[in-house]
Design a protein around this motif. Sequence first.
Motif, PDB file in Angstrom:
ATOM      1  N   THR A   5      -7.204  -3.941  -3.091  1.00 47.95           N
ATOM      2  CA  THR A   5      -7.265  -2.515  -2.810  1.00 47.95           C
ATOM      3  C   THR A   5      -5.923  -1.890  -3.147  1.00 47.95           C
ATOM      4  O   THR A   5      -4.901  -2.586  -3.235  1.00 47.95           O
ATOM      5  CB  THR A   5      -7.667  -2.237  -1.340  1.00 47.95           C
ATOM      6  OG1 THR A   5      -7.916  -0.836  -1.191  1.00 47.95           O
ATOM      7  CG2 THR A   5      -6.601  -2.688  -0.364  1.00 47.95           C
ATOM      8  N   HIS A   6      -5.933  -0.595  -3.357  1.00 51.58           N
ATOM      9  CA  HIS A   6      -4.729   0.159  -3.696  1.00 51.58           C
ATOM     10  C   HIS A   6      -4.876   1.533  -3.051  1.00 51.58           C
ATOM     11  O   HIS A   6      -5.860   2.221  -3.301  1.00 51.58           O
ATOM     12  CB  HIS A   6      -4.610   0.277  -5.212  1.00 51.58           C
ATOM     13  CG  HIS A   6      -3.325   0.870  -5.681  1.00 51.58           C
ATOM     14  ND1 HIS A   6      -3.177   1.348  -6.968  1.00 51.58           N
ATOM     15  CD2 HIS A   6      -2.128   1.056  -5.080  1.00 51.58           C
ATOM     16  CE1 HIS A   6      -1.945   1.809  -7.124  1.00 51.58           C
ATOM     17  NE2 HIS A   6      -1.285   1.642  -5.982  1.00 51.58           N
ATOM     18  N   VAL A   7      -3.919   1.912  -2.213  1.00 53.11           N
ATOM     19  CA  VAL A   7      -3.986   3.197  -1.527  1.00 53.11           C
ATOM     20  C   VAL A   7      -2.897   4.107  -2.085  1.00 53.11           C
ATOM     21  O   VAL A   7      -1.716   3.738  -2.107  1.00 53.11           O
ATOM     22  CB  VAL A   7      -3.808   3.037   0.001  1.00 53.11           C
ATOM     23  CG1 VAL A   7      -3.961   4.381   0.695  1.00 53.11           C
ATOM     24  CG2 VAL A   7      -4.806   2.023   0.554  1.00 53.11           C
ATOM     25  N   LEU A   8      -3.317   5.283  -2.539  1.00 55.51           N
ATOM     26  CA  LEU A   8      -2.391   6.284  -3.053  1.00 55.51           C
ATOM     27  C   LEU A   8      -2.448   7.516  -2.169  1.00 55.51           C
ATOM     28  O   LEU A   8      -3.525   7.965  -1.781  1.00 55.51           O
ATOM     29  CB  LEU A   8      -2.745   6.654  -4.493  1.00 55.51           C
ATOM     30  CG  LEU A   8      -2.625   5.529  -5.500  1.00 55.51           C
ATOM     31  CD1 LEU A   8      -3.230   5.937  -6.833  1.00 55.51           C
ATOM     32  CD2 LEU A   8      -1.166   5.143  -5.681  1.00 55.51           C
ATOM     33  N   ASP A   9      -1.285   8.058  -1.854  1.00 55.35           N
ATOM     34  CA  ASP A   9      -1.173   9.260  -1.038  1.00 55.35           C
ATOM     35  C   ASP A   9      -1.102  10.457  -1.983  1.00 55.35           C
ATOM     36  O   ASP A   9      -0.106  10.667  -2.666  1.00 55.35           O
ATOM     37  CB  ASP A   9       0.075   9.174  -0.164  1.00 55.35           C
ATOM     38  CG  ASP A   9       0.194  10.324   0.825  1.00 55.35           C
ATOM     39  OD1 ASP A   9      -0.340  11.417   0.542  1.00 55.35           O
ATOM     40  OD2 ASP A   9       0.854  10.125   1.857  1.00 55.35           O
ATOM     41  N   ALA A  10      -2.174  11.245  -2.027  1.00 53.74           N
ATOM     42  CA  ALA A  10      -2.249  12.378  -2.953  1.00 53.74           C
ATOM     43  C   ALA A  10      -1.277  13.490  -2.588  1.00 53.74           C
ATOM     44  O   ALA A  10      -0.906  14.290  -3.441  1.00 53.74           O
ATOM     45  CB  ALA A  10      -3.670  12.933  -2.995  1.00 53.74           C
ATOM     46  N   THR A  11      -0.841  13.545  -1.333  1.00 54.58           N
ATOM     47  CA  THR A  11       0.086  14.606  -0.923  1.00 54.58           C
ATOM     48  C   THR A  11       1.498  14.361  -1.426  1.00 54.58           C
ATOM     49  O   THR A  11       2.252  15.307  -1.611  1.00 54.58           O
ATOM     50  CB  THR A  11       0.118  14.789   0.606  1.00 54.58           C
ATOM     51  OG1 THR A  11       0.511  13.558   1.214  1.00 54.58           O
ATOM     52  CG2 THR A  11      -1.236  15.217   1.120  1.00 54.58           C
ATOM     53  N   THR A  12       1.840  13.106  -1.628  1.00 57.11           N
ATOM     54  CA  THR A  12       3.182  12.779  -2.127  1.00 57.11           C
ATOM     55  C   THR A  12       3.161  12.310  -3.576  1.00 57.11           C
ATOM     56  O   THR A  12       4.209  12.243  -4.210  1.00 57.11           O
ATOM     57  CB  THR A  12       3.829  11.669  -1.272  1.00 57.11           C
ATOM     58  OG1 THR A  12       3.050  10.468  -1.408  1.00 57.11           O
ATOM     59  CG2 THR A  12       3.943  12.078   0.179  1.00 57.11           C
ATOM     60  N   GLY A  13       1.963  11.942  -4.053  1.00 57.79           N
ATOM     61  CA  GLY A  13       1.865  11.407  -5.405  1.00 57.79           C
ATOM     62  C   GLY A  13       2.431  10.001  -5.507  1.00 57.79           C
ATOM     63  O   GLY A  13       2.773   9.539  -6.591  1.00 57.79           O
ATOM     64  N   ARG A  14       2.513   9.305  -4.379  1.00 52.81           N
ATOM     65  CA  ARG A  14       3.120   7.981  -4.329  1.00 52.81           C
ATOM     66  C   ARG A  14       2.170   6.984  -3.669  1.00 52.81           C
ATOM     67  O   ARG A  14       1.257   7.366  -2.949  1.00 52.81           O
ATOM     68  CB  ARG A  14       4.424   8.040  -3.555  1.00 52.81           C
ATOM     69  CG  ARG A  14       5.347   9.136  -4.090  1.00 52.81           C
ATOM     70  CD  ARG A  14       6.808   8.913  -3.923  1.00 52.81           C
ATOM     71  NE  ARG A  14       7.264   7.570  -3.878  1.00 52.81           N
ATOM     72  CZ  ARG A  14       7.811   6.924  -4.904  1.00 52.81           C
ATOM     73  NH1 ARG A  14       7.929   7.511  -6.060  1.00 52.81           N
ATOM     74  NH2 ARG A  14       8.235   5.689  -4.763  1.00 52.81           N
ATOM     75  N   PRO A  15       2.437   5.689  -3.849  1.00 53.30           N
ATOM     76  CA  PRO A  15       1.653   4.679  -3.136  1.00 53.30           C
ATOM     77  C   PRO A  15       1.821   4.830  -1.630  1.00 53.30           C
ATOM     78  O   PRO A  15       2.875   5.243  -1.150  1.00 53.30           O
ATOM     79  CB  PRO A  15       2.267   3.354  -3.607  1.00 53.30           C
ATOM     80  CG  PRO A  15       2.960   3.681  -4.886  1.00 53.30           C
ATOM     81  CD  PRO A  15       3.419   5.105  -4.756  1.00 53.30           C
ATOM     82  N   ALA A  16       0.777   4.496  -0.892  1.00 53.02           N
ATOM     83  CA  ALA A  16       0.810   4.556   0.568  1.00 53.02           C
ATOM     84  C   ALA A  16       1.132   3.157   1.103  1.00 53.02           C
ATOM     85  O   ALA A  16       0.264   2.290   1.157  1.00 53.02           O
ATOM     86  CB  ALA A  16      -0.520   5.053   1.112  1.00 53.02           C
ATOM     87  N   ALA A  17       2.384   2.949   1.465  1.00 49.98           N
ATOM     88  CA  ALA A  17       2.833   1.657   1.984  1.00 49.98           C
ATOM     89  C   ALA A  17       2.553   1.549   3.473  1.00 49.98           C
ATOM     90  O   ALA A  17       2.508   2.552   4.193  1.00 49.98           O
ATOM     91  CB  ALA A  17       4.324   1.485   1.724  1.00 49.98           C
ATOM     92  N   ASN A  18       2.347   0.332   3.929  1.00 54.04           N
ATOM     93  CA  ASN A  18       2.162   0.012   5.352  1.00 54.04           C
ATOM     94  C   ASN A  18       0.901   0.609   5.968  1.00 54.04           C
ATOM     95  O   ASN A  18       0.904   0.962   7.143  1.00 54.04           O
ATOM     96  CB  ASN A  18       3.392   0.399   6.167  1.00 54.04           C
ATOM     97  CG  ASN A  18       4.604  -0.371   5.724  1.00 54.04           C
ATOM     98  OD1 ASN A  18       4.536  -1.587   5.539  1.00 54.04           O
ATOM     99  ND2 ASN A  18       5.706   0.320   5.524  1.00 54.04           N
ATOM    100  N   VAL A  19      -0.158   0.715   5.184  1.00 52.29           N
ATOM    101  CA  VAL A  19      -1.458   1.109   5.736  1.00 52.29           C
ATOM    102  C   VAL A  19      -2.156  -0.175   6.191  1.00 52.29           C
ATOM    103  O   VAL A  19      -2.315  -1.116   5.400  1.00 52.29           O
ATOM    104  CB  VAL A  19      -2.329   1.844   4.695  1.00 52.29           C
ATOM    105  CG1 VAL A  19      -3.711   2.147   5.267  1.00 52.29           C
ATOM    106  CG2 VAL A  19      -1.650   3.104   4.210  1.00 52.29           C
ATOM    107  N   ALA A  20      -2.561  -0.213   7.452  1.00 51.04           N
ATOM    108  CA  ALA A  20      -3.293  -1.377   7.972  1.00 51.04           C
ATOM    109  C   ALA A  20      -4.725  -1.353   7.443  1.00 51.04           C
ATOM    110  O   ALA A  20      -5.397  -0.323   7.516  1.00 51.04           O
ATOM    111  CB  ALA A  20      -3.286  -1.372   9.494  1.00 51.04           C
ATOM    112  N   VAL A  21      -5.159  -2.491   6.911  1.00 54.67           N
ATOM    113  CA  VAL A  21      -6.494  -2.611   6.323  1.00 54.67           C
ATOM    114  C   VAL A  21      -7.167  -3.845   6.922  1.00 54.67           C
ATOM    115  O   VAL A  21      -6.557  -4.914   7.003  1.00 54.67           O
ATOM    116  CB  VAL A  21      -6.418  -2.761   4.787  1.00 54.67           C
ATOM    117  CG1 VAL A  21      -7.807  -2.900   4.181  1.00 54.67           C
ATOM    118  CG2 VAL A  21      -5.677  -1.589   4.164  1.00 54.67           C
ATOM    119  N   THR A  22      -8.428  -3.674   7.342  1.00 51.20           N
ATOM    120  CA  THR A  22      -9.215  -4.788   7.857  1.00 51.20           C
ATOM    121  C   THR A  22     -10.491  -4.909   7.049  1.00 51.20           C
ATOM    122  O   THR A  22     -11.173  -3.908   6.811  1.00 51.20           O
ATOM    123  CB  THR A  22      -9.574  -4.572   9.342  1.00 51.20           C
ATOM    124  OG1 THR A  22      -8.372  -4.394  10.090  1.00 51.20           O
ATOM    125  CG2 THR A  22     -10.340  -5.766   9.899  1.00 51.20           C
TER     126      THR A  22
END
Length: 105
Positions: A5-22
């Motif tokens: 998986t890959h999470v991108l934060d559209a508000t910053t235009g950057r990758p979303a680090a430290n998102v907990a995923v289960t």
Amino acid sequence: MTLSTHVLDATTGRPAANVAVTLTAADTPVADGLTDADGRITGLGGELASGIYRLHFDTGAYFAARHVASFYPEVVIAFEITDPSGHYHVPLLLSPYSYSTYRGS
């Protein structure tokens, strides 16, 4: 079969680090992790059989840590693995008031 998986934060235009995923199957936790500095988790769950799975993203904690109000405290994406020899990539494009996903490669 591999899952990433890959999470991108559209508000910053950057990758979303430290998102907990289960990752769950039949409401049973299979694996969990945190996105890395590039917003990615690779090899989540190891070898997975065919079936229906869910990825749960703790988006509320992600935005709260950044002092950003958000509408969605969590995002849950259900998907089906039909070919256990394939690679499945489930990206998440995230903002405080919307999200989108698709099957990546």
